[in-house]
Design a protein around this motif. Structure first.
Motif, PDB file in Angstrom:
ATOM      1  N   TRP A 135       0.717  -1.002   0.066  1.00  0.00           N
ATOM      2  CA  TRP A 135      -0.020   0.056   0.007  1.00  0.00           C
ATOM      3  C   TRP A 135       0.846   1.328   0.043  1.00  0.00           C
ATOM      4  CZ3 TRP A 135      -4.780  -0.244  -1.400  1.00  0.00           C
ATOM      5  CH2 TRP A 135      -5.580  -1.431  -1.158  1.00  0.00           C
ATOM      6  N   PRO A 136       1.650   1.455  -1.095  1.00  0.00           N
ATOM      7  CA  PRO A 136       2.612   2.502  -1.277  1.00  0.00           C
ATOM      8  C   PRO A 136       1.738   3.835  -1.288  1.00  0.00           C
ATOM      9  CG  PRO A 136       2.645   1.435  -3.280  1.00  0.00           C
ATOM     10  CD  PRO A 136       2.001   0.659  -2.393  1.00  0.00           C
ATOM     11  N   ASP A 137       2.157   4.660  -0.575  1.00  0.00           N
ATOM     12  CA  ASP A 137       1.515   6.326  -0.823  1.00  0.00           C
ATOM     13  C   ASP A 137       1.936   6.824  -1.887  1.00  0.00           C
ATOM     14  OD1 ASP A 137       1.430   9.122  -0.439  1.00  0.00           O
ATOM     15  OD2 ASP A 137       0.426   8.642   1.332  1.00  0.00           O
ATOM     16  N   SER A 138       1.036   7.174  -3.080  1.00  0.00           N
ATOM     17  CA  SER A 138       1.296   7.822  -4.149  1.00  0.00           C
ATOM     18  C   SER A 138       2.080   9.038  -4.096  1.00  0.00           C
ATOM     19  CB  SER A 138       0.017   7.995  -4.937  1.00  0.00           C
ATOM     20  OG  SER A 138      -0.751   8.807  -4.348  1.00  0.00           O
ATOM     21  N   VAL A 139       1.972   9.975  -3.181  1.00  0.00           N
ATOM     22  CA  VAL A 139       2.703  11.171  -2.867  1.00  0.00           C
ATOM     23  C   VAL A 139       3.815  10.858  -2.558  1.00  0.00           C
ATOM     24  CG1 VAL A 139       2.718  13.430  -1.660  1.00  0.00           C
ATOM     25  CG2 VAL A 139       0.454  12.508  -2.656  1.00  0.00           C
ATOM     26  N   SER A 140       4.300   9.842  -1.604  1.00  0.00           N
ATOM     27  CA  SER A 140       5.529   9.490  -1.216  1.00  0.00           C
ATOM     28  C   SER A 140       6.364   8.800  -2.314  1.00  0.00           C
ATOM     29  CB  SER A 140       5.308   8.486   0.206  1.00  0.00           C
ATOM     30  OG  SER A 140       4.792   9.206   0.918  1.00  0.00           O
ATOM     31  N   VAL A 141       5.814   8.022  -3.076  1.00  0.00           N
ATOM     32  CA  VAL A 141       6.280   7.338  -4.185  1.00  0.00           C
ATOM     33  C   VAL A 141       7.171   8.668  -5.113  1.00  0.00           C
ATOM     34  CG1 VAL A 141       6.265   6.237  -6.538  1.00  0.00           C
ATOM     35  CG2 VAL A 141       5.203   5.217  -4.229  1.00  0.00           C
ATOM     36  N   ALA A 142       6.195   9.712  -5.573  1.00  0.00           N
ATOM     37  CA  ALA A 142       6.601  10.844  -6.117  1.00  0.00           C
ATOM     38  C   ALA A 142       7.569  11.605  -5.477  1.00  0.00           C
ATOM     39  CB  ALA A 142       5.375  11.811  -6.492  1.00  0.00           C
ATOM     40  N   ALA A 191       7.043  26.993   3.393  1.00  0.00           N
ATOM     41  CA  ALA A 191       6.179  25.991   3.879  1.00  0.00           C
ATOM     42  C   ALA A 191       6.557  24.958   4.340  1.00  0.00           C
ATOM     43  CB  ALA A 191       5.041  26.027   2.563  1.00  0.00           C
ATOM     44  N   PRO A 192       5.871  24.264   5.117  1.00  0.00           N
ATOM     45  CA  PRO A 192       6.477  22.932   5.673  1.00  0.00           C
ATOM     46  C   PRO A 192       6.433  21.910   4.622  1.00  0.00           C
ATOM     47  CG  PRO A 192       4.127  23.189   6.638  1.00  0.00           C
ATOM     48  CD  PRO A 192       4.594  24.672   5.814  1.00  0.00           C
ATOM     49  N   TYR A 193       7.041  20.862   4.699  1.00  0.00           N
ATOM     50  CA  TYR A 193       7.176  19.754   3.993  1.00  0.00           C
ATOM     51  C   TYR A 193       5.794  18.713   4.297  1.00  0.00           C
ATOM     52  CZ  TYR A 193      12.037  20.522   2.754  1.00  0.00           C
ATOM     53  OH  TYR A 193      13.288  20.774   2.405  1.00  0.00           O
ATOM     54  N   PHE A 194       5.352  18.370   2.947  1.00  0.00           N
ATOM     55  CA  PHE A 194       4.133  17.379   3.220  1.00  0.00           C
ATOM     56  C   PHE A 194       4.766  15.883   2.961  1.00  0.00           C
ATOM     57  CE2 PHE A 194       0.536  14.930   1.384  1.00  0.00           C
ATOM     58  CZ  PHE A 194      -0.368  15.282   2.428  1.00  0.00           C
ATOM     59  N   ALA A 195       5.462  15.694   2.126  1.00  0.00           N
ATOM     60  CA  ALA A 195       6.237  14.354   2.142  1.00  0.00           C
ATOM     61  C   ALA A 195       7.557  14.762   1.587  1.00  0.00           C
ATOM     62  CB  ALA A 195       5.538  13.679   1.025  1.00  0.00           C
ATOM     63  N   ASP A 196       8.567  15.218   2.331  1.00  0.00           N
ATOM     64  CA  ASP A 196       9.903  15.376   1.968  1.00  0.00           C
ATOM     65  C   ASP A 196      10.517  14.831   0.915  1.00  0.00           C
ATOM     66  OD1 ASP A 196      12.312  16.405   2.207  1.00  0.00           O
ATOM     67  OD2 ASP A 196      12.778  15.651   4.193  1.00  0.00           O
ATOM     68  N   PRO A 197      10.806  15.488  -0.204  1.00  0.00           N
ATOM     69  CA  PRO A 197      10.942  17.120  -0.112  1.00  0.00           C
ATOM     70  C   PRO A 197       9.675  17.812  -0.845  1.00  0.00           C
ATOM     71  CG  PRO A 197      11.994  15.940  -2.071  1.00  0.00           C
ATOM     72  CD  PRO A 197      11.697  14.960  -1.280  1.00  0.00           C
ATOM     73  N   LEU A 198       8.657  16.931  -0.970  1.00  0.00           N
ATOM     74  CA  LEU A 198       7.571  17.898  -1.485  1.00  0.00           C
ATOM     75  C   LEU A 198       6.671  18.559  -0.467  1.00  0.00           C
ATOM     76  CD1 LEU A 198       6.162  15.019  -3.840  1.00  0.00           C
ATOM     77  CD2 LEU A 198       7.916  16.961  -4.524  1.00  0.00           C
ATOM     78  N   ARG A 199       6.213  19.770  -0.756  1.00  0.00           N
ATOM     79  CA  ARG A 199       5.567  20.654  -0.139  1.00  0.00           C
ATOM     80  C   ARG A 199       4.158  20.421  -0.529  1.00  0.00           C
ATOM     81  NH1 ARG A 199      10.481  23.163   0.010  1.00  0.00           N
ATOM     82  NH2 ARG A 199      11.345  24.096   1.967  1.00  0.00           N
ATOM     83  N   ALA A 200       3.032  21.173  -0.068  1.00  0.00           N
ATOM     84  CA  ALA A 200       1.814  20.984  -0.527  1.00  0.00           C
ATOM     85  C   ALA A 200       1.345  21.580  -1.930  1.00  0.00           C
ATOM     86  CB  ALA A 200       0.826  21.683   0.322  1.00  0.00           C
ATOM     87  N   HIS A 201       2.367  22.763  -2.364  1.00  0.00           N
ATOM     88  CA  HIS A 201       2.151  23.548  -3.474  1.00  0.00           C
ATOM     89  C   HIS A 201       2.777  22.620  -4.479  1.00  0.00           C
ATOM     90  CE1 HIS A 201       5.850  25.004  -1.767  1.00  0.00           C
ATOM     91  NE2 HIS A 201       6.503  24.774  -3.152  1.00  0.00           N
TER      92      HIS A 201
END
Length: 351
Positions: A135-142, A191-201
């Motif tokens: 069940w990998p998180d799609s955002v974390s894979v990105a 802005a804080p990280y949502f899924a390092d290194p990705l932020r919400a934007h």
């Protein structure tokens, strides 16, 4: 074989959630009416209907059959469906016209992402034996993909923030956009990280939406609109679904699709990039320089309705030809994890 042109495009507002059903009927009925009004066509004039959606996303079997309610029960229609983004439904409809089976086709896609847990649903598209059971998180894979690019020096966090800021500024002119407005790059980097290194934007928002596009043979199109957007090329390629066997910082399938087409003279490109760093990957794969304007609609970073966002990229690119603001445009759609499947099309003024 006859050339095929886009003669009409409409999309529902991209919103965080809609009270409608997961079969998309409530979103589809108004935009069907909109393209019929623009083109002067009626249901009886459409030779073939094709849709793109996902039963996994809808949480019900044969949701695309329920969506046909938006068309109506009579007269009978010739209809088909693809279980993926409606850009691939457009490919099927394009072939129908090219083969001379019909003169017109209507393509539509819809998705109600708010009905479930999108990031969990998207795990179902991963390798079913090795990856999906985790069940990998799609955002974390990105996020892994983005990290690989950062560590190899292909892009910086500032580069990603600049993509987000430009997208939101451009979306100010798009009434269907979910997110829009002027924002400073420095503010985004704070802005804080949502899924390092990705932020919400850096991440396309969860979006409910739908899109519809009308195709016609070039001969018929000339009678319907002043400047039909002729599809002068369309190609799609697939990379391995196994994440460990490909370089995630590149998109070989996009590059291969682009090489099969004539991209000289492209003025505008609508790229289906659900993450900021993926826009950079796609631009590199297609060899798009600074002379090409990227995502003047704001792109999917400002509204990403699953299973219609790719079709909307083709519609947005076509609109630039239809309204006379460009003579040649490019559209791209993706499906699968981290740019696994990619479709590229070119659209030009009818000569």
């Amino acid at each position: 074989m006859p050339d095929v042109a886009v003669v009409g495009f409409a999309q529902a507002p991209n919103v965080r959630s809609t009270p409608g059903t997961t079969n998309g009927v409530e979103m589809l009925v108004p935009i069907f009416a909109e393209v019929f009004e623009r083109t002067g066509l009626s249901k009886e004039d459409i030779g073939f209907w094709c849709s793109g959606s996902s039963d996994y996303l809808a949480g019900r079997a044969f949701s695309f059959i329920a969506a046909v309610d938006a068309i109506g029960a009579f007269p009978p229609i010739h209809e088909s469906h693809v279980e993926m983004d409606a850009a691939w439904a457009l490919y099927e409809a394009w072939l129908k016209i090219r083969m001379g089976e019909v003169e017109t086709a209507l393509v539509y896609g819809f998705g109600k992402s708010s009905a479930g847990q999108l990031r969990r649903v998207l795990a179902l598209q991963m390798d079913p034996y090795v990856v999906a059971p985790l069940w990998p998180d799609s955002v974390s894979v990105a996020g892994i993909q983005a990290r690989l690019g950062l560590e190899s020096g292909l892009w910086s966090e500032k580069d990603l923030a600049e993509v987000a800021a430009r997208s939101r500024a451009d979306a100010a002119g798009n009434p269907a956009a979910q997110l829009a407005g002027t924002v400073e790059v420095a503010e985004l980097l704070d802005a804080p990280y949502f899924a390092d290194p990705l932020r919400a934007h850096d991440i396309a928002p969860i979006t409910d939406g739908a899109a519809v596009l009308v195709l016609a043979s070039a001969e018929r199109a000339a009678d319907l609109v002043d400047s039909p957007a002729v599809i002068t090329g369309i190609e799609h390629r697939v990379d391995s679904p196994a994440l460990g066997v490909r370089d995630l910082t590149k998109s070989p399938s996009t590059a291969a699709a682009g090489r099969a087409l004539d991209l000289d003279g492209v003025e505008i490109a609508e790229l289906h990039a659900p993450f900021t760093h993926q826009e950079l990957i796609l631009r590199d794969a297609l060899g798009l320089g600074d002379q090409v304007r990227i995502n003047p609609s704001g792109g999917v970073l400002t509204g990403n309705p699953m299973f219609s966002a790719g079709l909307a990229r083709i519609g947005e690119a076509a609109n630039r030809v239809l309204d006379g603001s460009a003579r040649k445009t490019l559209a791209h759609a993706t499906s699968g994890p981290v740019l696994q499947q990619n479709l590229v099309a070119t659209l030009e003024v009818l000569s």
